[in-house]
Design a protein around this motif. Structure first.
Motif, PDB file in Angstrom:
ATOM      1  N   PRO A  98       0.818  -1.219   0.000  1.00 30.62           N
ATOM      2  CA  PRO A  98       0.000   0.000   0.000  1.00 30.62           C
ATOM      3  C   PRO A  98       0.849   1.265   0.000  1.00 30.62           C
ATOM      4  O   PRO A  98       0.482   2.256  -0.647  1.00 30.62           O
ATOM      5  N   ASP A  99       1.995   1.231   0.698  1.00 32.50           N
ATOM      6  CA  ASP A  99       2.851   2.420   0.758  1.00 32.50           C
ATOM      7  C   ASP A  99       3.602   2.679  -0.543  1.00 32.50           C
ATOM      8  O   ASP A  99       4.255   3.713  -0.674  1.00 32.50           O
ATOM      9  N   ASP A 100       3.525   1.749  -1.499  1.00 36.80           N
ATOM     10  CA  ASP A 100       4.164   2.007  -2.790  1.00 36.80           C
ATOM     11  C   ASP A 100       3.483   3.163  -3.517  1.00 36.80           C
ATOM     12  O   ASP A 100       4.096   3.836  -4.335  1.00 36.80           O
ATOM     13  N   LEU A 101       2.206   3.366  -3.238  1.00 35.97           N
ATOM     14  CA  LEU A 101       1.455   4.464  -3.864  1.00 35.97           C
ATOM     15  C   LEU A 101       0.804   5.294  -2.762  1.00 35.97           C
ATOM     16  O   LEU A 101      -0.050   4.803  -2.023  1.00 35.97           O
ATOM     17  N   ILE A 102       1.229   6.532  -2.662  1.00 37.85           N
ATOM     18  CA  ILE A 102       0.657   7.479  -1.703  1.00 37.85           C
ATOM     19  C   ILE A 102      -0.283   8.402  -2.459  1.00 37.85           C
ATOM     20  O   ILE A 102       0.110   8.993  -3.473  1.00 37.85           O
ATOM     21  N   VAL A 103      -1.514   8.525  -1.987  1.00 34.98           N
ATOM     22  CA  VAL A 103      -2.520   9.362  -2.651  1.00 34.98           C
ATOM     23  C   VAL A 103      -2.959  10.468  -1.686  1.00 34.98           C
ATOM     24  O   VAL A 103      -3.415  10.176  -0.568  1.00 34.98           O
ATOM     25  N   PHE A 104      -2.811  11.704  -2.092  1.00 36.87           N
ATOM     26  CA  PHE A 104      -3.318  12.848  -1.321  1.00 36.87           C
ATOM     27  C   PHE A 104      -4.707  13.182  -1.851  1.00 36.87           C
ATOM     28  O   PHE A 104      -4.856  13.615  -2.997  1.00 36.87           O
ATOM     29  N   LEU A 139       7.797  10.961   1.872  1.00 39.26           N
ATOM     30  CA  LEU A 139       8.975  10.275   1.337  1.00 39.26           C
ATOM     31  C   LEU A 139       9.577   9.308   2.344  1.00 39.26           C
ATOM     32  O   LEU A 139      10.270   8.367   1.963  1.00 39.26           O
ATOM     33  N   SER A 140       9.319   9.524   3.648  1.00 38.31           N
ATOM     34  CA  SER A 140       9.831   8.602   4.662  1.00 38.31           C
ATOM     35  C   SER A 140       9.187   7.221   4.545  1.00 38.31           C
ATOM     36  O   SER A 140       9.722   6.236   5.058  1.00 38.31           O
ATOM     37  N   LEU A 141       8.044   7.125   3.859  1.00 40.90           N
ATOM     38  CA  LEU A 141       7.361   5.847   3.653  1.00 40.90           C
ATOM     39  C   LEU A 141       7.950   5.073   2.484  1.00 40.90           C
ATOM     40  O   LEU A 141       7.512   3.955   2.197  1.00 40.90           O
ATOM     41  N   ARG A 142       8.929   5.652   1.804  1.00 40.94           N
ATOM     42  CA  ARG A 142       9.600   5.031   0.654  1.00 40.94           C
ATOM     43  C   ARG A 142       8.607   4.603  -0.436  1.00 40.94           C
ATOM     44  O   ARG A 142       8.612   3.453  -0.893  1.00 40.94           O
ATOM     45  N   PRO A 143       7.732   5.525  -0.901  1.00 47.21           N
ATOM     46  CA  PRO A 143       6.789   5.162  -1.967  1.00 47.21           C
ATOM     47  C   PRO A 143       7.501   5.053  -3.305  1.00 47.21           C
ATOM     48  O   PRO A 143       8.609   5.578  -3.496  1.00 47.21           O
ATOM     49  N   ARG A 144       6.865   4.395  -4.241  1.00 43.22           N
ATOM     50  CA  ARG A 144       7.364   4.372  -5.611  1.00 43.22           C
ATOM     51  C   ARG A 144       6.669   5.425  -6.455  1.00 43.22           C
ATOM     52  O   ARG A 144       7.185   5.842  -7.486  1.00 43.22           O
ATOM     53  N   SER A 168       0.165  25.898   1.150  1.00 44.82           N
ATOM     54  CA  SER A 168      -0.022  24.847   0.146  1.00 44.82           C
ATOM     55  C   SER A 168       1.254  24.043  -0.053  1.00 44.82           C
ATOM     56  O   SER A 168       2.351  24.481   0.286  1.00 44.82           O
ATOM     57  N   VAL A 169       1.070  22.857  -0.635  1.00 45.37           N
ATOM     58  CA  VAL A 169       2.222  22.003  -0.941  1.00 45.37           C
ATOM     59  C   VAL A 169       3.168  22.756  -1.870  1.00 45.37           C
ATOM     60  O   VAL A 169       2.750  23.403  -2.835  1.00 45.37           O
ATOM     61  N   TRP A 170       4.460  22.675  -1.557  1.00 43.06           N
ATOM     62  CA  TRP A 170       5.474  23.404  -2.322  1.00 43.06           C
ATOM     63  C   TRP A 170       5.898  22.652  -3.574  1.00 43.06           C
ATOM     64  O   TRP A 170       5.951  21.421  -3.600  1.00 43.06           O
ATOM     65  N   HIS A 171       6.280  23.421  -4.576  1.00 43.00           N
ATOM     66  CA  HIS A 171       6.897  22.826  -5.763  1.00 43.00           C
ATOM     67  C   HIS A 171       8.187  22.107  -5.371  1.00 43.00           C
ATOM     68  O   HIS A 171       8.520  21.054  -5.934  1.00 43.00           O
ATOM     69  N   HIS A 172       8.924  22.663  -4.407  1.00 37.35           N
ATOM     70  CA  HIS A 172      10.190  22.057  -3.968  1.00 37.35           C
ATOM     71  C   HIS A 172       9.984  20.626  -3.467  1.00 37.35           C
ATOM     72  O   HIS A 172      10.854  19.772  -3.652  1.00 37.35           O
ATOM     73  N   GLU A 173       8.857  20.368  -2.839  1.00 39.12           N
ATOM     74  CA  GLU A 173       8.600  19.030  -2.314  1.00 39.12           C
ATOM     75  C   GLU A 173       8.432  18.025  -3.452  1.00 39.12           C
ATOM     76  O   GLU A 173       8.935  16.900  -3.390  1.00 39.12           O
ATOM     77  N   LEU A 174       7.712  18.431  -4.484  1.00 37.17           N
ATOM     78  CA  LEU A 174       7.501  17.538  -5.614  1.00 37.17           C
ATOM     79  C   LEU A 174       8.803  17.313  -6.374  1.00 37.17           C
ATOM     80  O   LEU A 174       9.081  16.202  -6.840  1.00 37.17           O
ATOM     81  N   LEU A 175       9.620  18.353  -6.492  1.00 36.70           N
ATOM     82  CA  LEU A 175      10.930  18.193  -7.123  1.00 36.70           C
ATOM     83  C   LEU A 175      11.822  17.267  -6.292  1.00 36.70           C
ATOM     84  O   LEU A 175      12.575  16.464  -6.844  1.00 36.70           O
ATOM     85  N   ALA A 176      11.721  17.359  -4.969  1.00 32.95           N
ATOM     86  CA  ALA A 176      12.494  16.475  -4.099  1.00 32.95           C
ATOM     87  C   ALA A 176      12.069  15.025  -4.295  1.00 32.95           C
ATOM     88  O   ALA A 176      12.909  14.114  -4.298  1.00 32.95           O
ATOM     89  N   ALA A 177      10.776  14.796  -4.464  1.00 36.81           N
ATOM     90  CA  ALA A 177      10.299  13.437  -4.725  1.00 36.81           C
ATOM     91  C   ALA A 177      10.855  12.918  -6.048  1.00 36.81           C
ATOM     92  O   ALA A 177      11.322  11.777  -6.140  1.00 36.81           O
ATOM     93  N   LEU A 178      10.825  13.754  -7.080  1.00 34.16           N
ATOM     94  CA  LEU A 178      11.382  13.353  -8.378  1.00 34.16           C
ATOM     95  C   LEU A 178      12.872  13.073  -8.262  1.00 34.16           C
ATOM     96  O   LEU A 178      13.384  12.106  -8.832  1.00 34.16           O
ATOM     97  N   ASP A 179      13.583  13.929  -7.514  1.00 32.83           N
ATOM     98  CA  ASP A 179      15.019  13.729  -7.324  1.00 32.83           C
ATOM     99  C   ASP A 179      15.304  12.394  -6.654  1.00 32.83           C
ATOM    100  O   ASP A 179      16.343  11.764  -6.896  1.00 32.83           O
ATOM    101  N   LEU A 235      19.461   4.523   6.416  1.00 36.27           N
ATOM    102  CA  LEU A 235      19.139   5.768   5.710  1.00 36.27           C
ATOM    103  C   LEU A 235      17.731   6.244   6.063  1.00 36.27           C
ATOM    104  O   LEU A 235      17.494   7.449   6.221  1.00 36.27           O
ATOM    105  N   ALA A 236      16.784   5.291   6.203  1.00 38.31           N
ATOM    106  CA  ALA A 236      15.422   5.668   6.584  1.00 38.31           C
ATOM    107  C   ALA A 236      15.417   6.298   7.971  1.00 38.31           C
ATOM    108  O   ALA A 236      14.706   7.273   8.224  1.00 38.31           O
ATOM    109  N   ALA A 237      16.224   5.751   8.891  1.00 35.80           N
ATOM    110  CA  ALA A 237      16.312   6.318  10.233  1.00 35.80           C
ATOM    111  C   ALA A 237      17.010   7.671  10.214  1.00 35.80           C
ATOM    112  O   ALA A 237      16.750   8.528  11.061  1.00 35.80           O
TER     113      ALA A 237
END
Length: 396
Positions: free
Chosen positions: A10-16, A47-52, A66-77, A328-330
């Motif tokens: 379930p954590d592979d896909l996070i849905v807001f 991102l701490s949930l290690r989603p795909r 609101s959610v930042w653009h930086h957060e989405l770029l961090a996820a892509l990175d 790394l997760a810790a």
């Protein structure tokens, strides 16, 4: 024989998700973890949930950051695929599609083409999570959609369809309900038009945000089910996050310790209170300053140097390979952040190894060794040890 993709967690896909689609419908579409509408910092924490993959549908605005653009770029990175559609997701996807966010749905396409430009198009008033984020008002995009469909069905003329949109647009989003919209358009519609509308609308009005939300989740779920991996993006070609953004991510992050999620802010507070806090901070500052100076000089570490810096770090910690992902997760580090840290270590090493060439008449290794040893008392200790009386040693 092709290897089958491993069953997804379930954590592979996070849905807001919030008012655009009920949670139970999202769970019926795909295995996923449904989180409330995204606020600033929520994607970093996810991102701490290690989603795909992340499907951003709903997000807060106005009353909360609101959610930042930086957060989405961090996820892509970090190699996490990001899909956006329906509401806030459509907005952010249109703004970041060139950076790799995958936009889904009619609303996203309208924003991307410039037909929609204002975030108020998707805004609505809704209940809180306890009441399932139930919508109280209708978003302007749904009124536009209904007007187009009614015109195509011959229920409204082009002028009457535009009058419906204009009436909805004139209402504040928190007041925009179908009864109020229809009351506002009464003068522009003859009675016969209202009768035709009522008969046509009695069959139900299509919810465009809901349809796009479903499409967004399905697209993200298909990506996860395919077993594909999003490419880890290189950070070249755009400015690095500012120090303010880095500090915000630091305090907004989460550290996964076994099954527990520990806020990074709590870890940082504990470190602040530790006796060696100043020593840790000063060592980190020296490394950051040396790495920053190296970048201003145009230096960049090779991939091999970064890999060596990482290997030295793991060896120093004594962490075996099978335990490194959990470590790394810790730490609250993803692959991209780990690389950034190791790049700093590699740049620090470059500066230290070539110190004499970094400045006019730069310091030598021996001079630096002697200066630090004198400051820390090590020079005197060694001198006294070596000064123990020995046969043949010259005396003063």
């Amino acid at each position: 024989m092709k290897r089958r993709p491993a069953p997804s967690r379930p954590d592979d896909l996070i849905v807001f998700l919030g008012p655009s689609l009920p949670e139970e419908e999202a769970l019926a579409l795909a295995p996923c973890r449904v989180l409330p509408p995204a606020r600033q910092g929520d994607v970093w924490r996810a991102l701490s949930l290690r989603p795909r993959a992340i499907a951003l549908v709903d997000g807060v605005f106005e009353a909360q950051p609101s959610v930042w653009h930086h957060e989405l770029l961090a996820a892509l990175d970090a190699g996490v695929a990001v899909f956006g559609g329906g509401s806030m997701g459509a907005l952010r996807a249109a703004e970041l599609v060139e950076h790799g966010v995958v936009g889904v749905g009619h609303i996203f396409e309208a924003y991307r083409r410039g037909e929609l430009v204002d975030d108020s198009e998707v805004a609505l008033l809704h209940a809180d999570g306890e009441h399932g984020f139930r919508a109280f008002t209708v978003p302007l995009v749904n009124v536009r959609h209904a007007a187009r469909r009614a015109q195509s069905a011959g229920v409204l003329t082009p002028g009457e369809a535009q009058a419906l949109v204009d009436a909805a647009e004139a209402l504040f989003y928190q007041d925009r309900t179908w009864p109020r919209v229809l009351a506002a358009v009464t003068e522009a519609w003859p009675p016969a038009t209202r009768a035709k509308w009522d008969a046509w609308a009695s069959g139900g009005l299509e919810d465009l945000k809901r349809e796009d939300a479903r499409a967004c989740i399905q697209a993200a779920a298909a990506f996860v089910a395919s077993g594909a991996r999003a490419p880890v993006r290189a950070s070249t070609g755009r400015a690095a996050p500012s120090s303010y953004v880095r500090r915000r991510r630091l305090v907004e992050g989460l550290c996964a310790v076994g099954e527990e999620l520990v806020p990074s802010e709590e870890v940082l507070a504990a470190l602040h209170a530790s006796p060696d806090a100043a020593v840790l901070a000063e060592a980190g500052l020296r490394r950051a300053l040396l790495a920053g100076q190296a970048r201003t000089l145009g230096l960049a570490p090779t991939p091999e140097e970064v890999t060596r810096a990482e290997a030295e770090w793991w060896a120093h910690l004594g962490i075996p390979p099978k335990e490194r992902e959990a470590y790394l997760a810790a730490c609250g580090l993803d692959a991209h952040e780990l690389r950034r840290v190791c790049e700093e270590r590699a740049l620090e090493r470059l500066m230290l190894e070539h110190a004499q060439r970094m400045l006019p008449d730069g310091p030598s290794w021996d001079e630096s060794l002697a200066t630090e040893a004198r400051l820390q008392g090590r020079w005197v200790a060694e001198a006294r040890r070596l000064g123990t009386p020995k046969p043949g040693r010259r005396k003063r």
